[in-house]
Design an enzyme around this catalytic site. Sequence first.
Site, mmCIF file in Angstrom:
data_model
loop_
_atom_site.group_PDB
_atom_site.id
_atom_site.type_symbol
_atom_site.label_atom_id
_atom_site.label_comp_id
_atom_site.label_asym_id
_atom_site.label_seq_id
_atom_site.Cartn_x
_atom_site.Cartn_y
_atom_site.Cartn_z
ATOM 1 N N CYS A 6 50.888 63.322 9.277
ATOM 2 C CA CYS A 6 52.047 63.446 8.540
ATOM 3 C C CYS A 6 52.223 64.241 7.601
ATOM 4 O O CYS A 6 53.068 64.682 7.085
ATOM 5 C CB CYS A 6 52.270 61.932 8.226
ATOM 6 S SG CYS A 6 50.966 61.178 7.366
ATOM 7 N N HIS B 179 50.234 57.453 3.467
ATOM 8 C CA HIS B 179 51.046 58.392 4.458
ATOM 9 C C HIS B 179 52.176 59.069 3.740
ATOM 10 O O HIS B 179 52.737 59.055 2.680
ATOM 11 C CB HIS B 179 51.979 57.149 5.014
ATOM 12 C CG HIS B 179 52.943 57.553 6.374
ATOM 13 N ND1 HIS B 179 52.817 58.449 7.291
ATOM 14 C CD2 HIS B 179 54.311 57.066 6.393
ATOM 15 C CE1 HIS B 179 53.459 58.560 7.867
ATOM 16 N NE2 HIS B 179 54.656 57.922 7.383
#
Lengths: 580, 770
Positions: free
Chosen positions: A125, A516
Amino acid sequence: MSEGIPLSVKWGKETVSLTMIVDGGVKGLKAELEERTGVPSDRMKLMPKSKGLWKGVLKDDFDISSIDFNAALQKANPICVLMMGSAAKLTGPKTKTVFIEDLPPEEAAKHVAEPSGLVNLGNTCYLNSVLQCLRAVPSLRKGLANYTPSSSSGDQMMASGVGVNQTNGIFMSSLRDLYNSLDRTADAVPPSNFVRATHMAFPQFAQIGQHGQPQQQDAEEFFSGLLTLAANETKGMDSIKKGFASVSEKELNGAENLIDAVFGLKMEETLTCDETTPSGDDNMQVDGEAKKEESLAIEPAVKSYDLHRKLVCNIQGGADASSQTNVTHIVEGIELSLSGKIEKHSDVLGRNAIWTRKQRIARLPPVFCVQFGRFYWKQTPDSQDHAGVKCKVMKPVAFSGTIDVYDFCSEDVQKVLKVVRAKALAEEEDRINKKLKGQAEGKTEEEGGDKMDTEEATPAESKESTEEDDELQAALKMSMEEELPPVGPGLPENFQGIYELFAVVTHKGRDADGGHYMGWVKADNPDGKVQKIADTDEDNEDWFVFDDDEVSPCKTEDVLKLKGGGDWHMSYLNFYRVKK
Amino acid sequence: YDMLESRGSKSANAEDNLGSWGHEFVRSLAGEIGQEYNERVIKGADPDADEPFADLLGMVNVIVPFHVTHNAEAEAVDLLIEVQRLRNLLNLDVIDENNYARICLYLTKTADFMSDPDDLVEMLETAFEIFRKQNQYFDALRVAIRMNNDEVIPELLSECKDELMKKQMCLLLGRQRINIELEDGDDAEDLNAIIGNEQLSEQFLKLAQDLDVMDAKTPEDIYKSHLAETGGFSRRRDTGGAQVDSARANLASTFVNAFVNAGFGQDKLMTPDNEWLYKNKDHGMMSAAASLGSIWLWNVDEGLTQIDKFLYSSEDYVKAGAALAVGILSSGVRNDADPALALLSEHIEGDVHIMKCAACTGLGIAYAGSAREDVADLLLPVVESAEGGEQGMMEVCLAGLALGMIYVGKCDENVGGTIVQRLMEATEEELGHSHARFLCLGLALLFLGQMEKADAMLEALRTVDHKISKYAVIMLESCAYAGSGNVLKVQEMLHQCTEHLTEDAEHQMAAVIGVGLITLGEDVGSEMALRAFDHLLHYCELPIKRAIPLALGVLHISDPDFAVIDQLSRLSHDPDTEISQNAIMAMGVVSAGTNNSRVAGLLRQLSEFYSKEAGHVFCVRIAQGLLHMGKGLITLNPVHSDRMLMSGPALGSMLVLLHSFLDLKNTLLDKSHYLLYYLTCAMNPRMLITVNEDMSWRPVTVRVGQAVETVGQAGKPKRITGFQTHTSPVLLASKERAELGSDEVLSVSSVLEGMVILKDNPEYEPEESK
């Protein structure tokens, strides 16, 4: 049987009464009905309402005389018949409808509301979010679209197998291909080739975690690495030309490759020796005068130029009481990072002294990136391995939809910007005045009011302007006579130093090795109708948030909430572009 | 017993003066008589003979009239049930116009709890006879319908001398879609028209005018995407570039349009011009053309003229759609000319696949519940045919389903035999067809609510050698006991769910729906079912969980209960596609025709949440269409007439819907979305219109409130709570009841629902004169 049979034909809402001549047969009946209703006889369907007649729809070859009308009439008089039919004809479609389901995927992608996302291939990510943000930089995209691996690298490839240049070439072309495929489909794209190329070009990103899964990486490291690599691959005027339609050497002001032209900030660093210049509290007015004269004569400021590809927003304050400043806004953080104190040898004093370092932007880029200094290495001497840990600053640092870089610019650049700003200010004033005048005109129509007003206004204006800085006057004069020196490549003519936020990479999580990343990118706004965020004059525009393969729409107000201070996503990299 | 003996003899002595012993004594005496009776039966006495119980019965014969005359009708009935002498009620001369209503109410309501079907029938028959004796033919008719006793209906009608009562009875027959044609009598024509629902469209439109909802609504009025946070944003991007239509989105809009404007005869998509028709693709065109049928629902005369031109289209899909439309618009409405049969018969016999499918479905919708033999004669050969591979099987299944709808709850041997024969002879491949379930459903519908009459068929079905047999058996069983509240059957169904299967669990899904179906319409049972579903959600495998939203839906058709909506809303966000899709559809079913704003909000959120999943969006759209069905004037609830009767065609069509939800991606999300039009059979205006004897409106004040159960309560308890006073016509939600607000008029019907005929109250005195 030759006498007529009384017939009541129900047709839609209407009822037609007629006398049927049995000898005329079905045709005769239909002809009669056609005359009365206008329904063509071949589109007429007759169904019996009364019993004892024919069955179903009356067929043309049916023999009416076979019906026992006497029996039928006994049950119902007149005999009821339902007629179905209309004169209206079904017209074909005026335009052929195109269905999105029939379109090939690349066509369909154009009609999908949201751009496509990138599939997470195991902790990628960090890469996905940065790529989505860079996707919104048109000059980079253009430069990439025309990218071909330099011929020299091609030769080397032949010669030495896996060379550095080759991996770089592969990296660049896979990036280009990835962007192309993103544009072509509505579905999420797995960036497999690009991830492989990244691991080849940057072996440090190929680390494998404890459980065999790829490790989370720092988005900023990836961003810098990408820029460095791309800078090497896009050297020379040709590459730059690919990204920018027209750009002059003068504008480039030292940028040697496409990346520096797009992202590069030429920084002017001024070092002044603190111990020879009067500053601080102890050198007060009393003996300050004398000392100043003395020191100025002795130690001149040192100026040097350097190239950066990002600005850093240092975060201090809050819980950390030792720091002097408390950074709550991005501007304060940038200011903090651009100035500082260092220890350096002073020729005059003949020893090491404290110098004040001050950086200013000497060349403005069309796009720049601000990195929030959220991650830092904390020494932990008390811990078992004495290794220290990578920490994250959770403190909120606010930012707005636009940023004014005037204060961060070098004096030369400021001069230029000042001219444009003064002009714009004057224009704005002019516009307001005119508007006021217009109103005044409306009020005092019959009198020579407007003349009076203009006469009054002009001296007032001139008076005001005389009060303005002499320096500005000079600059203004200069601008009248000759063209202003350019402040950076690809900037609009009357650029005022205002940038708008167009993309953000955010990080969620407590530590740098996990969490994330998501990318937030401003959407195109073709019709330009924008609402304001409630209670502010900030535009509430449309954004997309790229959470790997999930893309969803959001608003500027949502983006401005990414300032941190909680466990939600907080901004890590902010991308700004010239405000139009 | 000695105690009883002595006390009994005492009471026998005091025959004339039972009251002097006190009510408490009489009550305990009654209890002891019951115990003693049971003991003797266990010891071997023949319960049918009177001799062994002569002493007891003597006492019973004293106690029962005493109870009845002292406002304790419930106790009297209980005692008679205990000693199995319910028939004695009929011979009582103390039953009069004051207490018959309470006795019968108690009888009909307790009948639900009888485990033995014979007891149930006996109780209902007793109630029926009492009503009949009291000349309450309307109520007698309700009980007769409840017993599925169609033969006595003509008898009742001819016995009834009151013209108004007769009309009211015909209105009920029309609502229940019972196909009876009166032969003789001067007013036969009028009454036939009422039974045939010929005035339904007219009255519905008048209601719509009165409530000022005539303006046609577009799908966008329903979606309200401007209210969605991002809706406007997405739409704006669409406008750039060439206009591209999504066939699926347009298809959804077609259905929404069809449902929302159902029965109004006007809309903004289909009636103005033909452009919208061509914004649909292939099967979508068929559904679009068929939507005209829904828009002109019940209005045969005008609708036919509108549909006519589509019958001449060069596209087979459009022609098929038009044929289907003819069927849809005559749903539940009888017309002497039988246009649906006349027009569709040629297509059944034709050889165009899609036309055949449309014709079968159209006939099934048009003649649902009518048990018309001429229609069956057309369809039976289609079921029997064994050619044509996949397409052929599709036709077989659709024809079987149509037959099931036409003969719903009629246990017709001929039809049943044909279908089961076809199932037995079917090849492995044919039974594996995605629509084979509809053939089974057709068979199951034949026995809807007929309980043990389905037993023979169950055995026959078990012999089918395919995994579908299990599914068909459960479906048939659950249909047979639909609405019965039979606890044993519920347990059987739950037992099916104990196995942990992840594949081939179709029969478990059917069982879950079956639980809902069996407990439908019975309050205590449905409460218990809700709890059982909670357990299933926790402990069972996916297939069962997928069926749970549907079971919740079937329990609360058109009844947006707060807790149920809550549960469905949770399930609609389930990561499993089918659970969430079913939950969304179930939300539509639960809120159908209510305009419930909470559900509307939830669905709007869902449309955003799933904006990228075409299947989900389609479901949300359909659910939105259901929610605003008939602009809120129409209900799908099969239970009516004070929650006593269950309309077979309505429940049948709901089952078609639910069982197609079990396999959404092969049915509604694929090409057979036109099955959704079966819903028109369940559509009914949820209105209360008060009329004069000539069917002209007579507005009066009515009180509408939540229904309160008054069974077995003494005195005259209030039947509604939290009421509001309106002037008729009014809309009734499910579980709501209406009362007349003034003494000026009397209602002919004992239940204020649908159209109610009023007459002047002869005893009414205006207040001024007092």
